[in-house]
Every structure is written in structure tokens, then in C-alpha cells.
Motif scaffolding. Structure first.
Motif, PDB file in Angstrom:
ATOM      1  N   HIS A 134      32.925  57.577  41.402  1.00 54.77           N
ATOM      2  CA  HIS A 134      33.709  57.210  42.316  1.00 54.77           C
ATOM      3  C   HIS A 134      33.568  58.168  43.411  1.00 54.77           C
ATOM      4  N   ALA A 135      33.076  59.402  43.448  1.00 56.19           N
ATOM      5  CA  ALA A 135      32.902  60.172  44.731  1.00 56.19           C
ATOM      6  C   ALA A 135      31.592  59.823  45.284  1.00 56.19           C
ATOM      7  N   ARG A 136      30.708  59.359  44.730  1.00 62.59           N
ATOM      8  CA  ARG A 136      29.422  58.678  45.215  1.00 62.59           C
ATOM      9  C   ARG A 136      29.626  57.533  45.936  1.00 62.59           C
ATOM     10  N   ASP A 137      30.514  56.707  45.387  1.00 65.94           N
ATOM     11  CA  ASP A 137      30.852  55.209  45.957  1.00 65.94           C
ATOM     12  C   ASP A 137      31.813  55.479  47.141  1.00 65.94           C
ATOM     13  N   ASN A 138      32.442  56.524  47.274  1.00 70.88           N
ATOM     14  CA  ASN A 138      33.278  56.672  48.366  1.00 70.88           C
ATOM     15  C   ASN A 138      33.139  57.970  49.344  1.00 70.88           C
ATOM     16  N   ASN A 139      31.931  58.526  49.102  1.00 74.89           N
ATOM     17  CA  ASN A 139      31.519  59.422  49.999  1.00 74.89           C
ATOM     18  C   ASN A 139      32.383  60.719  49.878  1.00 74.89           C
ATOM     19  N   LEU A 140      32.607  61.189  48.672  1.00 73.37           N
ATOM     20  CA  LEU A 140      33.494  62.146  48.498  1.00 73.37           C
ATOM     21  C   LEU A 140      32.913  63.440  47.836  1.00 73.37           C
ATOM     22  N   LYS A 141      33.270  64.564  47.980  1.00 74.66           N
ATOM     23  CA  LYS A 141      32.901  65.773  47.405  1.00 74.66           C
ATOM     24  C   LYS A 141      33.957  66.326  46.405  1.00 74.66           C
ATOM     25  N   ILE A 142      33.707  66.781  45.173  1.00 72.18           N
ATOM     26  CA  ILE A 142      34.487  67.319  44.374  1.00 72.18           C
ATOM     27  C   ILE A 142      34.781  68.699  44.074  1.00 72.18           C
ATOM     28  N   ILE A 143      35.887  69.508  44.232  1.00 72.03           N
ATOM     29  CA  ILE A 143      36.009  70.639  43.811  1.00 72.03           C
ATOM     30  C   ILE A 143      36.542  70.589  42.562  1.00 72.03           C
ATOM     31  N   PRO A 144      35.897  71.247  41.681  1.00 74.88           N
ATOM     32  CA  PRO A 144      36.098  71.488  39.993  1.00 74.88           C
ATOM     33  C   PRO A 144      36.953  72.579  39.705  1.00 74.88           C
ATOM     34  N   LEU A 145      38.361  72.434  39.842  1.00 80.28           N
ATOM     35  CA  LEU A 145      39.221  73.489  39.417  1.00 80.28           C
ATOM     36  C   LEU A 145      39.499  73.608  37.959  1.00 80.28           C
ATOM     37  N   CYS A 146      39.421  72.432  37.265  1.00 82.44           N
ATOM     38  CA  CYS A 146      39.602  72.356  35.846  1.00 82.44           C
ATOM     39  C   CYS A 146      38.206  73.041  35.225  1.00 82.44           C
ATOM     40  N   PRO A 147      38.478  73.834  34.176  1.00 83.76           N
ATOM     41  CA  PRO A 147      37.586  74.699  33.580  1.00 83.76           C
ATOM     42  C   PRO A 147      36.280  73.796  32.888  1.00 83.76           C
ATOM     43  N   PHE A 148      36.907  72.602  32.481  1.00 84.96           N
ATOM     44  CA  PHE A 148      35.948  71.575  31.758  1.00 84.96           C
ATOM     45  C   PHE A 148      34.944  71.150  32.969  1.00 84.96           C
ATOM     46  N   ALA A 149      35.403  70.573  33.716  1.00 88.23           N
ATOM     47  CA  ALA A 149      34.861  69.939  34.964  1.00 88.23           C
ATOM     48  C   ALA A 149      33.812  70.887  35.725  1.00 88.23           C
ATOM     49  N   LYS A 150      34.204  72.259  35.917  1.00 85.87           N
ATOM     50  CA  LYS A 150      33.622  73.305  36.579  1.00 85.87           C
ATOM     51  C   LYS A 150      32.348  73.814  35.439  1.00 85.87           C
ATOM     52  N   ALA A 151      32.663  73.639  34.235  1.00 85.25           N
ATOM     53  CA  ALA A 151      31.238  74.211  33.336  1.00 85.25           C
ATOM     54  C   ALA A 151      30.237  72.827  33.465  1.00 85.25           C
ATOM     55  N   MET A 152      30.935  71.663  33.407  1.00 86.04           N
ATOM     56  CA  MET A 152      29.822  70.601  33.390  1.00 86.04           C
ATOM     57  C   MET A 152      29.011  70.558  34.735  1.00 86.04           C
ATOM     58  N   PHE A 153      29.532  70.823  35.704  1.00 90.28           N
ATOM     59  CA  PHE A 153      28.871  70.844  37.031  1.00 90.28           C
ATOM     60  C   PHE A 153      27.829  72.094  37.090  1.00 90.28           C
ATOM     61  N   GLU A 154      28.156  73.192  36.304  1.00 89.51           N
ATOM     62  CA  GLU A 154      27.163  74.454  36.034  1.00 89.51           C
ATOM     63  C   GLU A 154      26.008  73.991  35.175  1.00 89.51           C
ATOM     64  N   LYS A 155      26.383  72.999  34.265  1.00 91.95           N
ATOM     65  CA  LYS A 155      25.413  72.614  33.273  1.00 91.95           C
ATOM     66  C   LYS A 155      24.528  71.598  33.783  1.00 91.95           C
ATOM     67  N   ASN A 156      24.820  70.869  34.509  1.00 91.52           N
ATOM     68  CA  ASN A 156      24.190  69.643  34.746  1.00 91.52           C
ATOM     69  C   ASN A 156      23.939  69.430  36.221  1.00 91.52           C
ATOM     70  N   ILE A 157      22.635  69.661  36.450  1.00 90.08           N
ATOM     71  CA  ILE A 157      22.180  69.416  37.938  1.00 90.08           C
ATOM     72  C   ILE A 157      22.184  68.073  38.648  1.00 90.08           C
ATOM     73  N   ASP A 158      22.221  67.103  37.715  1.00 94.74           N
ATOM     74  CA  ASP A 158      22.406  65.747  38.247  1.00 94.74           C
ATOM     75  C   ASP A 158      23.357  65.396  38.854  1.00 94.74           C
ATOM     76  N   ILE A 159      24.705  65.972  38.712  1.00 98.02           N
ATOM     77  CA  ILE A 159      25.769  65.489  39.346  1.00 98.02           C
ATOM     78  C   ILE A 159      26.303  66.285  40.535  1.00 98.02           C
ATOM     79  N   ARG A 160      25.380  67.438  40.863  1.00100.82           N
ATOM     80  CA  ARG A 160      26.105  68.659  41.875  1.00100.82           C
ATOM     81  C   ARG A 160      25.512  67.835  43.242  1.00100.82           C
ATOM     82  N   ASP A 161      25.098  66.680  43.316  1.00103.95           N
ATOM     83  CA  ASP A 161      25.097  66.203  44.703  1.00103.95           C
ATOM     84  C   ASP A 161      26.452  65.809  45.448  1.00103.95           C
ATOM     85  N   VAL A 162      27.607  65.857  44.530  1.00100.33           N
ATOM     86  CA  VAL A 162      28.829  65.585  44.958  1.00100.33           C
ATOM     87  C   VAL A 162      29.830  66.882  44.596  1.00100.33           C
ATOM     88  N   LEU A 163      29.267  67.861  44.181  1.00100.52           N
ATOM     89  CA  LEU A 163      29.869  69.155  44.440  1.00100.52           C
ATOM     90  C   LEU A 163      30.429  69.492  45.585  1.00100.52           C
TER      91      LEU A 163
END
Length: 93
Positions: free
Chosen positions: A63-92
């Protein structure tokens, strides 16, 4: 599994359903015109281990990619996933 995006005002969520039963949700807040804040992830305890949280996050990332949005991950799960997965950091944010 069916994933639906629900949005009302400045709040939204991607919700996972199986057989018309809600089994997971990743909620977010809209922060201006170019950012969303992922603030909570919840998965039905009976559904743990099925990667539902990861699937929901992937939908948020798409959704972020399709709509040119950036994500701020305040949720601990989402934050951990961004730290682990380099492939999604383009929307961070």
C-alpha cells in the motif's frame, strides 16, 4: 485468507479474515499526505505461527509503495520486521 483494507478518517487497518472470522489486524494512522504510522498488530492466539503478521505487514508495505507513502513503525512487531528485512526498508520513514 482474505485481507481487507479498512480506512475511516485518519485511521486505517489491514484486517485478515478466514471463513468470515477476523484473525488478525495491523492498524495505522495517517500522518500527513506522505506518511502512515503503523501503531498496532494483533493476531488471534489460535492463529499464531501462521505468519499472519508478516502477511499483513507486506500488505501495508505494498500500500505504501503504491501510494508513495513512508511508514513509521511504532508497533514493536512492525519495527522488528523492518530491522530484520532489508527488502522493505525502501518505505521506512
Amino acid at each position: 485468507m482474505l485481507i481487507k483494507q479498512e480506512e475511516t478518517g485518519s485511521k486505517g487497518a489491514f484486517v485478515a479474515y478466514e471463513e468470515n472470522k477476523k484473525i488478525g489486524e495491523m492498524s495505522y494512522s495517517i500522518a500527513g499526505t506522505d506518511k502512515i504510522i503503523v501503531d498496532h498488530t494483533e493476531v488471534d492466539p489460535e492463529q499464531k505461527g501462521k505468519s499472519i503478521g508478516k502477511i499483513l505487514l507486506q500488505k501495508v508495505v505494498e500500500h505504501a509503495r503504491d501510494n508513495n507513502l513512508k511508514i513509521i513503525p511504532l508497533c514493536p512487531f512492525a519495527k522488528a520486521m523492518f530491522e530484520k528485512n532489508i527488502d522493505i526498508r525502501d518505505v521506512l520513514a
